[in-house]
Enzyme design. Structure first.
Site, short mmCIF file in Angstrom:
data_model
loop_
_atom_site.label_atom_id
_atom_site.label_comp_id
_atom_site.label_asym_id
_atom_site.label_seq_id
_atom_site.Cartn_x
_atom_site.Cartn_y
_atom_site.Cartn_z
CD GLU A 188 -11.41 2.30 -2.50
OE1 GLU A 188 -11.25 1.26 -3.19
OE2 GLU A 188 -10.56 2.63 -1.46
NE ARG A 198 -3.67 2.33 0.68
CZ ARG A 198 -3.69 3.71 0.45
NH1 ARG A 198 -2.61 4.23 0.14
NH2 ARG A 198 -4.59 4.72 0.71
NE ARG A 210 -3.85 -2.17 2.14
CZ ARG A 210 -4.60 -1.29 1.69
NH1 ARG A 210 -5.28 -1.28 0.60
NH2 ARG A 210 -5.06 -0.29 2.64
#
Length: 231
Positions: free
Chosen positions: A123, A115, A167
């Site tokens: 998104e 990330r 992440r």
């Protein structure tokens, strides 16, 4: 006529003026030179003490207010966004681009989902969220920059190493040396995002976002999202 031994010596006015001038002129020159000599000494000392800046404009002499010539305020942009730091890890091949701010790389120990620190893109693939304005475009731009390349990674001690989704949190440098996080902001594909604490490149990222907004780039354009990706 002979002069008495105790009589004063008389000089011609022309010689007297010349003599006085010859004695006083060097004093005036020395007086004018003192401030210049002092300034030169201060500049040289400051030049060495401050790491030998490239010009006198970089020297912040005593009495210079903070924020003026020669000073760098806290949080000001870092000088180099086109060269990975010496302690960056990699290069690691990019296995897949998930969306505009998430990718998967191949570390020696296995595939790692990364990330990107400091940015948030609209998104485009989240199963429990609708596709947001400019999300597909951001994902496509990330694909163009990252797919088929190998990247350098580095975390930030001000941030967690892994987020709540497992992440890895990283800065990502492209093969040409550019910081991917910064590129996405500068081109208007991402918004600056601070999770809990300020991070190393925060000032740079916010400046890039501001310039993109001023230039109506990408998601900032009135023809796309006008800066409101949830609209």
């Amino acid at each position: 006529m002979a002069r008495r031994p105790d009589a004063p010596i008389r000089q011609h006015p022309a010689f007297a003026t010349s003599t006085v001038t010859a004695r006083r002129a060097p004093r005036r020159r020395r007086a004018r030179a003192r401030p210049l000599l002092f300034a030169a000494v201060v500049a040289v000392v400051a030049w060495f003490a401050l790491g030998q800046p490239t010009s006198l404009a970089d020297i912040n002499l005593p009495g210079t207010p903070e924020g003026e010539i020669g000073s760098v305020s806290a949080g000001s942009p870092t000088p180099d966004l086109a060269t990975p730091p010496a302690d960056a890890e990699g290069p690691f091949p990019v296995v897949r681009v998930v969306d505009g701010d998430t990718l998967i790389v191949a570390r020696p120990e296995g595939e790692t989902r990364v990330r990107v620190i400091g940015i948030d893109t609209p998104e485009s693939v989240a199963p429990d969220q609708p596709v947001e304005c400019f999300g597909p475009e951001a994902a496509q731009r990330a694909e163009q920059l990252l797919a088929g390349t190998s990247v350098m990674l580095r975390g930030d001690p001000t941030q967690d190493r892994v987020d709540r989704y497992g992440r890895e949190l990283d800065y990502v440098w492209l093969p040409d040396g550019r910081l991917f996080n910064h590129v996405m902001l500068a081109e208007g594909y991402a918004l600056e995002y601070t999770f809990a604490a300020a991070y190393a490149y925060q000032a740079d990222f916010r400046a890039a976002e501001q310039l993109a907004a001023q230039g109506a780039a990408g998601l900032w354009s009135p023809a796309t999202c006008g800066g409101d990706v949830a609209a």
